[in-house]
Design a protein around this motif. Sequence first.
Motif, PDB file in Angstrom:
ATOM      1  N   LYS A  28       0.831  -1.209   0.000  1.00  0.00           N
ATOM      2  CA  LYS A  28       0.000   0.000   0.000  1.00  0.00           C
ATOM      3  C   LYS A  28       0.865   1.257   0.000  1.00  0.00           C
ATOM      4  O   LYS A  28       0.550   2.242  -0.682  1.00  0.00           O
ATOM      5  CB  LYS A  28      -0.946  -0.005   1.201  1.00  0.00           C
ATOM      6  N   LEU A  29       1.971   1.221   0.736  1.00  0.00           N
ATOM      7  CA  LEU A  29       2.884   2.365   0.737  1.00  0.00           C
ATOM      8  C   LEU A  29       3.525   2.563  -0.632  1.00  0.00           C
ATOM      9  O   LEU A  29       3.717   3.700  -1.084  1.00  0.00           O
ATOM     10  CB  LEU A  29       3.979   2.176   1.795  1.00  0.00           C
ATOM     11  N   CYS A  30       3.848   1.453  -1.297  1.00  0.00           N
ATOM     12  CA  CYS A  30       4.409   1.539  -2.654  1.00  0.00           C
ATOM     13  C   CYS A  30       3.411   2.194  -3.608  1.00  0.00           C
ATOM     14  O   CYS A  30       3.780   3.043  -4.433  1.00  0.00           O
ATOM     15  CB  CYS A  30       4.763   0.149  -3.174  1.00  0.00           C
ATOM     16  N   VAL A  31       2.156   1.800  -3.486  1.00  0.00           N
ATOM     17  CA  VAL A  31       1.109   2.376  -4.344  1.00  0.00           C
ATOM     18  C   VAL A  31       0.935   3.858  -4.033  1.00  0.00           C
ATOM     19  O   VAL A  31       0.847   4.694  -4.950  1.00  0.00           O
ATOM     20  CB  VAL A  31      -0.225   1.618  -4.152  1.00  0.00           C
ATOM     21  N   LEU A  32       0.903   4.200  -2.754  1.00  0.00           N
ATOM     22  CA  LEU A  32       0.758   5.600  -2.360  1.00  0.00           C
ATOM     23  C   LEU A  32       1.912   6.441  -2.895  1.00  0.00           C
ATOM     24  O   LEU A  32       1.700   7.517  -3.469  1.00  0.00           O
ATOM     25  CB  LEU A  32       0.694   5.707  -0.831  1.00  0.00           C
ATOM     26  N   ASP A  33       3.121   5.958  -2.718  1.00  0.00           N
ATOM     27  CA  ASP A  33       4.308   6.680  -3.186  1.00  0.00           C
ATOM     28  C   ASP A  33       4.268   6.872  -4.693  1.00  0.00           C
ATOM     29  O   ASP A  33       4.509   7.975  -5.213  1.00  0.00           O
ATOM     30  CB  ASP A  33       5.564   5.907  -2.779  1.00  0.00           C
ATOM     31  N   LEU A  34       3.924   5.821  -5.410  1.00  0.00           N
ATOM     32  CA  LEU A  34       3.926   5.860  -6.867  1.00  0.00           C
ATOM     33  C   LEU A  34       2.850   6.792  -7.406  1.00  0.00           C
ATOM     34  O   LEU A  34       3.096   7.599  -8.308  1.00  0.00           O
ATOM     35  CB  LEU A  34       3.728   4.439  -7.401  1.00  0.00           C
ATOM     36  N   ILE A  35       1.660   6.731  -6.829  1.00  0.00           N
ATOM     37  CA  ILE A  35       0.583   7.602  -7.296  1.00  0.00           C
ATOM     38  C   ILE A  35       0.875   9.055  -6.941  1.00  0.00           C
ATOM     39  O   ILE A  35       0.599   9.971  -7.721  1.00  0.00           O
ATOM     40  CB  ILE A  35      -0.770   7.140  -6.725  1.00  0.00           C
ATOM     41  N   GLY A  36       1.496   9.256  -5.790  1.00  0.00           N
ATOM     42  CA  GLY A  36       1.886  10.617  -5.420  1.00  0.00           C
ATOM     43  C   GLY A  36       2.817  11.246  -6.443  1.00  0.00           C
ATOM     44  O   GLY A  36       2.568  12.358  -6.928  1.00  0.00           O
ATOM     45  N   VAL A  37       3.885  10.529  -6.811  1.00  0.00           N
ATOM     46  CA  VAL A  37       4.842  11.103  -7.772  1.00  0.00           C
ATOM     47  C   VAL A  37       4.240  11.176  -9.173  1.00  0.00           C
ATOM     48  O   VAL A  37       4.634  12.024  -9.975  1.00  0.00           O
ATOM     49  CB  VAL A  37       6.178  10.322  -7.779  1.00  0.00           C
ATOM     50  N   SER A  38       3.272  10.317  -9.463  1.00  0.00           N
ATOM     51  CA  SER A  38       2.588  10.378 -10.764  1.00  0.00           C
ATOM     52  C   SER A  38       1.712  11.618 -10.863  1.00  0.00           C
ATOM     53  O   SER A  38       1.733  12.331 -11.866  1.00  0.00           O
ATOM     54  CB  SER A  38       1.741   9.122 -10.981  1.00  0.00           C
ATOM     55  N   ILE A  39       0.953  11.864  -9.819  1.00  0.00           N
ATOM     56  CA  ILE A  39       0.113  13.058  -9.794  1.00  0.00           C
ATOM     57  C   ILE A  39       0.982  14.313  -9.890  1.00  0.00           C
ATOM     58  O   ILE A  39       0.615  15.299 -10.536  1.00  0.00           O
ATOM     59  CB  ILE A  39      -0.768  13.083  -8.518  1.00  0.00           C
ATOM     60  N   GLY A  40       2.155  14.246  -9.276  1.00  0.00           N
ATOM     61  CA  GLY A  40       3.070  15.380  -9.333  1.00  0.00           C
ATOM     62  C   GLY A  40       3.532  15.709 -10.737  1.00  0.00           C
ATOM     63  O   GLY A  40       3.991  16.826 -11.010  1.00  0.00           O
ATOM     64  N   ALA A  41       3.418  14.754 -11.642  1.00  0.00           N
ATOM     65  CA  ALA A  41       3.854  14.960 -13.033  1.00  0.00           C
ATOM     66  C   ALA A  41       2.691  15.230 -13.974  1.00  0.00           C
ATOM     67  O   ALA A  41       2.866  15.286 -15.190  1.00  0.00           O
ATOM     68  CB  ALA A  41       4.626  13.729 -13.513  1.00  0.00           C
ATOM     69  N   ARG A  42       1.497  15.438 -13.441  1.00  0.00           N
ATOM     70  CA  ARG A  42       0.296  15.533 -14.277  1.00  0.00           C
ATOM     71  C   ARG A  42       0.323  16.690 -15.261  1.00  0.00           C
ATOM     72  O   ARG A  42      -0.350  16.652 -16.294  1.00  0.00           O
ATOM     73  CB  ARG A  42      -0.961  15.644 -13.397  1.00  0.00           C
ATOM     74  N   LYS A  43       1.106  17.727 -14.983  1.00  0.00           N
ATOM     75  CA  LYS A  43       1.175  18.878 -15.877  1.00  0.00           C
ATOM     76  C   LYS A  43       2.392  18.846 -16.798  1.00  0.00           C
ATOM     77  O   LYS A  43       2.645  19.792 -17.531  1.00  0.00           O
ATOM     78  CB  LYS A  43       1.176  20.175 -15.057  1.00  0.00           C
ATOM     79  N   ASP A  44       3.133  17.765 -16.755  1.00  0.00           N
ATOM     80  CA  ASP A  44       4.314  17.650 -17.609  1.00  0.00           C
ATOM     81  C   ASP A  44       3.917  17.738 -19.085  1.00  0.00           C
ATOM     82  O   ASP A  44       3.038  17.004 -19.552  1.00  0.00           O
ATOM     83  CB  ASP A  44       5.019  16.306 -17.346  1.00  0.00           C
ATOM     84  N   GLU A  45       4.559  18.633 -19.824  1.00  0.00           N
ATOM     85  CA  GLU A  45       4.167  18.898 -21.206  1.00  0.00           C
ATOM     86  C   GLU A  45       4.347  17.685 -22.107  1.00  0.00           C
ATOM     87  O   GLU A  45       3.524  17.423 -22.986  1.00  0.00           O
ATOM     88  CB  GLU A  45       4.963  20.086 -21.760  1.00  0.00           C
ATOM     89  N   LEU A  46       5.424  16.937 -21.903  1.00  0.00           N
ATOM     90  CA  LEU A  46       5.675  15.774 -22.753  1.00  0.00           C
ATOM     91  C   LEU A  46       4.555  14.752 -22.619  1.00  0.00           C
ATOM     92  O   LEU A  46       3.991  14.289 -23.621  1.00  0.00           O
ATOM     93  CB  LEU A  46       7.024  15.130 -22.408  1.00  0.00           C
ATOM     94  N   VAL A  47       4.221  14.385 -21.393  1.00  0.00           N
ATOM     95  CA  VAL A  47       3.178  13.378 -21.188  1.00  0.00           C
ATOM     96  C   VAL A  47       1.817  13.915 -21.654  1.00  0.00           C
ATOM     97  O   VAL A  47       1.015  13.179 -22.238  1.00  0.00           O
ATOM     98  CB  VAL A  47       3.115  12.931 -19.715  1.00  0.00           C
ATOM     99  N   LYS A  48       1.548  15.181 -21.426  1.00  0.00           N
ATOM    100  CA  LYS A  48       0.290  15.772 -21.895  1.00  0.00           C
ATOM    101  C   LYS A  48       0.191  15.708 -23.419  1.00  0.00           C
ATOM    102  O   LYS A  48      -0.867  15.410 -23.984  1.00  0.00           O
ATOM    103  CB  LYS A  48       0.195  17.227 -21.427  1.00  0.00           C
ATOM    104  N   ASN A  49       1.297  15.975 -24.093  1.00  0.00           N
ATOM    105  CA  ASN A  49       1.298  15.906 -25.561  1.00  0.00           C
ATOM    106  C   ASN A  49       1.082  14.489 -26.057  1.00  0.00           C
ATOM    107  O   ASN A  49       0.371  14.252 -27.044  1.00  0.00           O
ATOM    108  CB  ASN A  49       2.608  16.471 -26.119  1.00  0.00           C
ATOM    109  N   VAL A  50       1.712  13.522 -25.378  1.00  0.00           N
ATOM    110  CA  VAL A  50       1.523  12.117 -25.749  1.00  0.00           C
ATOM    111  C   VAL A  50       0.062  11.720 -25.545  1.00  0.00           C
ATOM    112  O   VAL A  50      -0.547  11.054 -26.388  1.00  0.00           O
ATOM    113  CB  VAL A  50       2.456  11.205 -24.921  1.00  0.00           C
TER     114      VAL A  50
END
Length: 450
Positions: A28-50
């Motif tokens: 559960k901690l692994c999932v929390l950590d991973l989703i946290g850093v994923s949400i932190g990248a939600r505005k990244d231009e590269l991923v948004k363009n993809v």
Amino acid sequence: MSDLRKLARFLSNLQWKDLPERVVETAKLCVLDLIGVSIGARKDELVKNVASSYKSRTKAEDCSVWGMGEKFPLSTAVMLNAMLAHTLELDDVHTESKCHIGASVIPAAWSTAEYLGRTGKEFLLAVVCGYETAARIGMALDASSHRNKGWHATATCGVFGAAAACAKLLKLDEEQTISALGMAGTQASGLWAFLGDGANCKVLHVGRAASNGLESAFLAKAGMTGPEHILDAKDGGLLAAMSDEYDVSKVSQGLGEKYKILSLDNKPYPCCRSSHCAIDSALNILNKDNIRYEEIERIEIGTYLVGYKQCAVSEGCLNPKIPLDAKFSTPYAVAVAFLYGKVTMKEFEQAIINDSKVQDLLHRVEVKEDERFTKVYPKHWGCEMTVYCKDGKVVKATTKDPSGSVHNPLTTDKVKEKASSIIEEHYPEEKEKILESILQLERANEMPKF
């Protein structure tokens, strides 16, 4: 019986009741950590363009992508979530395999569980299966030899982990699981060539690992077979093709005795893990000896061969000009540590990279291989730093294991705080709801939506 069959049998037979409480809590901690850093990248231009590119090519809306507020086809959602997971360079690391396992396994398992309508328990069980598999494949490959041949273990091993997680969610039997793993192996890829010229396709590695693992499991469900001896076949075996120091027995050694998900590093700094020991050394000297930028004549760092090759050789490492360069530059990480007293996402912004003091100091940092650290890698990712001051003073610091490692772990509260702070920045009003939904996943009848 092949080692891959032993692993497949273990995975297909593993049940929720078999998991120790510590394994469940760690998952559960692994999932929390991973989703946290994923949400932190939600505005990244590269991923948004993809994401926009994929959205224009399909109308299907099966699964959510973290923080984007849109739905995509299953395979696309898996790929995009994996890209988000790896963007900030804050995702977990299994050091003995040199693999960021969560970045491929959790996105593949999350979207598949959402698509199939699985419970939180079924999802967490699949996550454990994925971590177990990717770690064991990486250990069998030998992290050092595999990396020194140019392979990116996060991708080459991650695809196996994603396949194992999806196979569990699809309830594949032993034979089908073998096929899923065999097909994952024949698709294993990912090379470090991007580092030499600063290409930004590193996130593609985990994206493809996650989506190829997913497809492998679904193909096995449909009746396509994969080679049981994908690892050790005399003609075309993956281990011999990707390593000079492989050991296939590690794939099945000690199954069920100690789960590999319990042997993870949690990254405190948003940059390549190989530079973290140098950051710790710099902050130690800064705080203990009060050595300041103005006093430093030069800095020497001795570290393990892989860390040297990965973060101190390429043009981008030596002369970082953009954030991607900086995240893979030990000289840069050390310079900002001394100048700012911390290494956070802000220290990798373009304005900081352009800072003349940062550029000046990083060019006074020299990194070399030190056999003392090479010999104990990948169990220990350490270094020794020597700071030569202008007044003749010499200060040393040795970091055997960087902060956040298995041997020098972050507390559970620190892991939660790391994820919480990122989520709060993006979803202040929904933070507590998101945290609770993840930390109580075993009670969920369906996957949370956010």
